[in-house]
Design a protein around this motif. Structure first.
Motif, mmCIF file in Angstrom:
data_model
loop_
_atom_site.group_PDB
_atom_site.id
_atom_site.type_symbol
_atom_site.label_atom_id
_atom_site.label_comp_id
_atom_site.label_asym_id
_atom_site.label_seq_id
_atom_site.Cartn_x
_atom_site.Cartn_y
_atom_site.Cartn_z
ATOM 1 N N CYS A 123 35.871 33.951 51.094
ATOM 2 C CA CYS A 123 34.812 34.952 50.898
ATOM 3 C C CYS A 123 33.860 34.448 49.822
ATOM 4 O O CYS A 123 34.296 33.850 48.833
ATOM 5 C CB CYS A 123 35.411 36.296 50.479
ATOM 6 S SG CYS A 123 36.411 37.050 51.773
ATOM 7 N N ASP A 124 32.573 34.661 50.032
ATOM 8 C CA ASP A 124 31.536 34.186 49.122
ATOM 9 C C ASP A 124 30.557 35.300 48.805
ATOM 10 O O ASP A 124 30.396 36.239 49.596
ATOM 11 C CB ASP A 124 30.729 33.040 49.772
ATOM 12 C CG ASP A 124 31.569 31.827 50.065
ATOM 13 O OD1 ASP A 124 32.147 31.267 49.126
ATOM 14 O OD2 ASP A 124 31.640 31.431 51.245
ATOM 15 N N ALA A 181 26.411 35.552 47.788
ATOM 16 C CA ALA A 181 25.177 34.774 47.701
ATOM 17 C C ALA A 181 24.770 34.635 46.237
ATOM 18 O O ALA A 181 24.963 35.537 45.423
ATOM 19 C CB ALA A 181 24.070 35.444 48.499
ATOM 20 N N LEU A 236 24.511 39.327 48.603
ATOM 21 C CA LEU A 236 25.323 39.721 49.758
ATOM 22 C C LEU A 236 26.608 38.902 49.833
ATOM 23 O O LEU A 236 26.613 37.706 49.538
ATOM 24 C CB LEU A 236 24.535 39.531 51.052
ATOM 25 C CG LEU A 236 23.316 40.429 51.242
ATOM 26 C CD1 LEU A 236 22.567 40.026 52.510
ATOM 27 C CD2 LEU A 236 23.719 41.886 51.289
ATOM 28 N N LYS A 237 27.674 39.551 50.231
ATOM 29 C CA LYS A 237 28.968 38.886 50.386
ATOM 30 C C LYS A 237 29.189 38.562 51.857
ATOM 31 O O LYS A 237 28.722 39.278 52.744
ATOM 32 C CB LYS A 237 30.089 39.779 49.868
ATOM 33 C CG LYS A 237 29.988 40.052 48.384
ATOM 34 C CD LYS A 237 31.031 41.048 47.946
ATOM 35 C CE LYS A 237 30.801 41.420 46.492
ATOM 36 N NZ LYS A 237 31.602 42.568 46.083
ATOM 37 N N SER A 238 29.904 37.488 52.099
ATOM 38 C CA SER A 238 30.260 37.099 53.462
ATOM 39 C C SER A 238 31.608 36.405 53.421
ATOM 40 O O SER A 238 32.111 36.041 52.357
ATOM 41 C CB SER A 238 29.192 36.173 54.062
ATOM 42 O OG SER A 238 29.126 34.963 53.327
ATOM 43 N N GLY A 239 32.189 36.220 54.591
ATOM 44 C CA GLY A 239 33.481 35.558 54.652
ATOM 45 C C GLY A 239 33.671 34.813 55.946
ATOM 46 O O GLY A 239 32.873 34.943 56.891
ATOM 47 N N ASN A 240 34.730 34.025 55.978
ATOM 48 C CA ASN A 240 35.058 33.245 57.154
ATOM 49 C C ASN A 240 36.577 33.117 57.247
ATOM 50 O O ASN A 240 37.238 32.785 56.258
ATOM 51 C CB ASN A 240 34.421 31.855 57.065
ATOM 52 C CG ASN A 240 34.400 31.178 58.396
ATOM 53 O OD1 ASN A 240 33.681 31.596 59.288
ATOM 54 N ND2 ASN A 240 35.189 30.129 58.545
ATOM 55 N N PRO A 290 33.346 34.299 61.554
ATOM 56 C CA PRO A 290 32.700 34.967 60.420
ATOM 57 C C PRO A 290 33.197 36.408 60.296
ATOM 58 O O PRO A 290 33.455 37.072 61.304
ATOM 59 C CB PRO A 290 31.215 34.929 60.786
ATOM 60 C CG PRO A 290 31.197 34.917 62.282
ATOM 61 C CD PRO A 290 32.424 34.137 62.688
ATOM 62 N N THR A 291 33.336 36.862 59.052
ATOM 63 C CA THR A 291 33.706 38.259 58.855
ATOM 64 C C THR A 291 32.519 39.142 59.211
ATOM 65 O O THR A 291 31.367 38.711 59.184
ATOM 66 C CB THR A 291 34.145 38.542 57.408
ATOM 67 O OG1 THR A 291 33.088 38.202 56.521
ATOM 68 C CG2 THR A 291 35.411 37.774 57.059
ATOM 69 N N SER A 292 32.811 40.385 59.560
ATOM 70 C CA SER A 292 31.786 41.364 59.894
ATOM 71 C C SER A 292 32.094 42.629 59.098
ATOM 72 O O SER A 292 33.072 43.324 59.385
ATOM 73 C CB SER A 292 31.803 41.654 61.398
ATOM 74 O OG SER A 292 30.826 42.618 61.739
#
Length: 136
Positions: free
Chosen positions: A29-30, A32, A51-55, A125-127
């Motif tokens: 998880c990251d 920006a 914004l956060k995102s993940g994989n 990718p996470t949603s």
């Protein structure tokens, strides 16, 4: 829990436990990195999180039997499904957190090299939000 070797990790997709068909699962998880540097920064670059995102990456041992890994994952292609990832099987708690969220199943693969164990290395990718749960 102190240092440990990953020997009993639990990974589920769409409420199906794939632990017996997975040899690797990693959630990254990251946030920006947004440049907030201004003239008051004293010559230093400053950042804030955006914004956060993940994989979620999973390496599967493939199985093309009816109603098994290949068929189940193929049916999920293009859909958003729930996932969980836990370092150790057993009760969720402070020393065994469970990560929960949803992923968009964006890829499917089949095949490999002669003589290799059949497998799939897939990354999704996470949603939406990812939650770290310690509730038993």
């Amino acid at each position: 829990m102190a240092l440990f070797a990953l020997t009993a990790q639990v990974v589920t997709l769409n409420a199906v436990d794939y632990s017996d068909h997975s040899k690797q699962a990693t959630l990254v998880c990251d946030a920006a990195q947004l440049d907030s540097t201004d003239f008051a920064s004293a010559g230093w670059v400053e950042y804030i999180g955006g914004l956060k995102s993940g994989n979620l990456s999973i390496e599967f041992h493939d199985d093309v039997a009816d109603n098994d890994v290949d068929e189940e994952l193929w049916a999920l292609l293009g859909t958003v499904v729930a996932f969980t990832l836990k370092p150790v099987s057993g009760t969720t708690g402070a020393s065994n957190p469970e990560y929960q969220g949803s992923v968009l199943v964006t890829s499917h693969s089949i095949g490999g090299a002669v003589g290799d164990l059949a497998g799939k290395s897939l990354s999704f990718p996470t949603s939406g939000a990812v939650v770290r749960d310690i509730t038993p």
